[in-house]
Scaffold this motif. Structure first.
Motif, mmCIF file in Angstrom:
data_model
loop_
_atom_site.group_PDB
_atom_site.id
_atom_site.type_symbol
_atom_site.label_atom_id
_atom_site.label_comp_id
_atom_site.label_asym_id
_atom_site.label_seq_id
_atom_site.Cartn_x
_atom_site.Cartn_y
_atom_site.Cartn_z
ATOM 1 N N VAL A 70 5.727 -10.472 -4.739
ATOM 2 C CA VAL A 70 5.907 -9.241 -3.659
ATOM 3 C C VAL A 70 4.090 -8.954 -3.951
ATOM 4 C CG1 VAL A 70 6.460 -7.041 -3.301
ATOM 5 C CG2 VAL A 70 7.591 -8.159 -5.203
ATOM 6 N N LEU A 71 4.031 -9.834 -2.274
ATOM 7 C CA LEU A 71 2.412 -9.217 -1.481
ATOM 8 C C LEU A 71 2.489 -7.659 -1.096
ATOM 9 C CD1 LEU A 71 1.622 -12.806 -0.586
ATOM 10 C CD2 LEU A 71 1.596 -11.686 -2.855
ATOM 11 N N LYS A 72 1.268 -6.897 -1.153
ATOM 12 C CA LYS A 72 0.927 -5.575 0.133
ATOM 13 C C LYS A 72 0.697 -6.336 1.318
ATOM 14 C CE LYS A 72 -0.805 -4.024 -3.806
ATOM 15 N NZ LYS A 72 -1.342 -3.525 -5.045
ATOM 16 N N PRO A 73 0.219 -5.611 1.841
ATOM 17 C CA PRO A 73 -0.433 -5.652 3.172
ATOM 18 C C PRO A 73 -1.897 -6.226 2.538
ATOM 19 C CG PRO A 73 0.701 -3.645 3.227
ATOM 20 C CD PRO A 73 1.258 -3.752 1.916
ATOM 21 N N GLN A 74 -2.594 -7.661 3.430
ATOM 22 C CA GLN A 74 -3.359 -7.861 3.299
ATOM 23 C C GLN A 74 -3.761 -8.691 1.863
ATOM 24 O OE1 GLN A 74 -6.067 -7.975 5.857
ATOM 25 N NE2 GLN A 74 -4.192 -7.226 7.441
ATOM 26 N N GLU A 75 -2.954 -9.064 1.232
ATOM 27 C CA GLU A 75 -3.031 -9.532 0.116
ATOM 28 C C GLU A 75 -2.218 -11.043 0.813
ATOM 29 O OE1 GLU A 75 -2.627 -6.778 -3.507
ATOM 30 O OE2 GLU A 75 -0.735 -7.814 -3.010
ATOM 31 N N ASP A 92 2.606 -9.183 4.417
ATOM 32 C CA ASP A 92 3.329 -8.190 3.298
ATOM 33 C C ASP A 92 4.654 -8.643 2.881
ATOM 34 O OD1 ASP A 92 4.678 -5.557 4.582
ATOM 35 O OD2 ASP A 92 2.524 -6.947 5.784
ATOM 36 N N ASP A 144 -5.170 -9.617 -12.285
ATOM 37 C CA ASP A 144 -3.589 -9.883 -10.538
ATOM 38 C C ASP A 144 -4.581 -11.550 -10.225
ATOM 39 O OD1 ASP A 144 -2.125 -9.651 -8.629
ATOM 40 O OD2 ASP A 144 -3.199 -8.083 -8.010
ATOM 41 N N LYS A 146 -3.979 -12.626 -7.205
ATOM 42 C CA LYS A 146 -3.466 -12.300 -6.031
ATOM 43 C C LYS A 146 -5.461 -12.949 -5.425
ATOM 44 C CE LYS A 146 1.165 -9.817 -5.997
ATOM 45 N NZ LYS A 146 1.379 -9.114 -5.473
ATOM 46 N N SER A 148 -7.621 -10.612 -1.635
ATOM 47 C CA SER A 148 -7.630 -9.355 -1.110
ATOM 48 C C SER A 148 -7.669 -10.282 0.141
ATOM 49 C CB SER A 148 -8.744 -8.453 -1.814
ATOM 50 O OG SER A 148 -8.474 -7.430 -0.625
ATOM 51 N N LYS A 150 -8.926 -7.318 2.583
ATOM 52 C CA LYS A 150 -9.544 -6.583 3.175
ATOM 53 C C LYS A 150 -11.311 -7.134 3.517
ATOM 54 C CE LYS A 150 -6.490 -3.155 0.720
ATOM 55 N NZ LYS A 150 -5.544 -2.521 -0.192
#
Length: 347
Positions: A70-75, A92, A144, A146, A148, A150
């Motif tokens: 699962v990826l969140k926004p801006q990942e 995401d 983690d 992943k 970023s 951002k």
């Protein structure tokens, strides 16, 4: 290294439901096999075979779940399969990839002194930074991996650098940056966060040594062979843009984009700050005195001209000189003058 975006892997929810159904089917197969063996009924497949199949899937059926991410926004996530880069996940969503793929992020344990990087309530942190570089902390807990995407702000420690005149100054910058190419960030450099921090320090030193702290005569800061009035204090925006451009040239191969660089602190080093303050005060006093004298001379000229034009009094050269001297003393003095009234004859 070219970045490859895996766009057809956003099917995690469907695959999750499938894996759950298969697990339920394995449990049903085990129960059904036991029932068949107990009753001794004949079936297309023996109860023992159903039990074996169910147990095998129950033991190894958790492996496909490792491919769900699962990826969140801006990942983003960089994936490798047995050491080979197979692509990156961006955006995401719920993804399903090969369960044997592993995420790679060599900078996952590096925590810079910047926004959005140090998480609260984290595990114990070990500081490995020093003077003139960013504070790097290694997280001893889970990591983690992943990446970023951002925009983050890096605040390196203040540095003591000699300007073009050899005067030591303390300067600090804030750099706004983000990752734009995950493959280059992971594979082209060993640790893109440490690499960025070191390049910021290096670029800052290279640019600051070109400029004086204050505007100075006969100093060329642009490299065109002509003197100019550029300075760290008076040309902060130009200096910051040169720092940003130099950092960008260095970190382009690391897949990073430098959005902006700003000078956050600028001052003389403590060992010369007092002397430079006296120098600035002396310069200010001289400039003020020059302005006062220019104004006083103009007022004296105007007074003599008005007296002559209106024929109020005729003064010879000696009396004019005395009048000019008295007026200049009154106008240029630090304190109020004490007048002396002459009640006698002028001559």
């Amino acid at each position: 290294m070219e970045e490859k975006i895996l766009q057809k892997k956003k099917n995690g929810m469907a695959m999750l439901l499938l894996f759950i159904i298969l697990y339920v089917a394995a449990i049903v197969a085990i129960i059904g096999g036991i029932v068949i063996n107990v009753k001794g009924d004949r079936a297309l497949i023996s109860g023992t075979s159903l039990i074996v199949i169910g147990i095998v899937y129950a033991v190894f059926g958790w492996i496909p779940f490792c491919g769900l991410h699962v990826l969140k926004p801006q990942e983003a996530a960089v994936l490798t399969l047995f050491g080979k880069y197979i692509g990156s996940l961006k955006g995401d969503g719920f993804y399903c990839v090969n369960p044997f793929c592993s995420m790679v992020n060599p900078a996952a344990e590096t925590k810079l002194n910047q926004s959005g990087d140090v998480k609260p309530n984290a595990a114990k942190l070990f500081q490995i930074g020093g003077v003139g570089s960013a504070n790097l902390n290694v997280n001893a807990g889970s990591v983690d991996k992943k990446i970023s995407l951002k925009i983050m702000t890096l605040n390196n420690n203040r540095q003591k650098i000699n300007d073009c005149l050899g005067n030591p100054v303390e300067i600090g910058i804030a750099v706004m940056w983000r990752v734009v190419d995950t493959a280059k960030a992971v594979f082209n450099v060993d640790n893109y966060k440490e690499y960025l921090s070191l390049q910021c320090d290096s670029a800052l030193r290279n640019v600051v040594r070109i400029y004086p702290y204050d505007a100075t005569e006969n100093v060329d800061t642009t490299g065109d062979g002509q003197a100019d009035d550029g300075s760290l204090r008076g040309s902060s925006e130009i200096v910051a843009e040169r720092i940003r451009q130099e950092i960008q040239d260095k970190v382009a191969e690391a897949g990073l984009e430098i959005i902006e660089a700003r000078i956050t602190y600028l001052a003389y080093a403590p060992e010369i700050a007092a002397v430079m303050l006296q120098r600035q005060q002396a310069s200010a006093i001289i400039d003020a005195r020059k302005l006062i004298v220019d104004g006083a001379v103009g007022m004296v000229e105007m007074a003599l001209k008005r007296l002559s034009e209106n024929e109020v009094v005729e003064l010879d050269d000696e009396r004019k000189a005395a009048m000019v001297s008295n007026l200049l003393v009154v106008l240029c003095g630090n304190k109020d003058a004490q007048p002396i009234v002459n009640s006698g004859s002028l001559y």
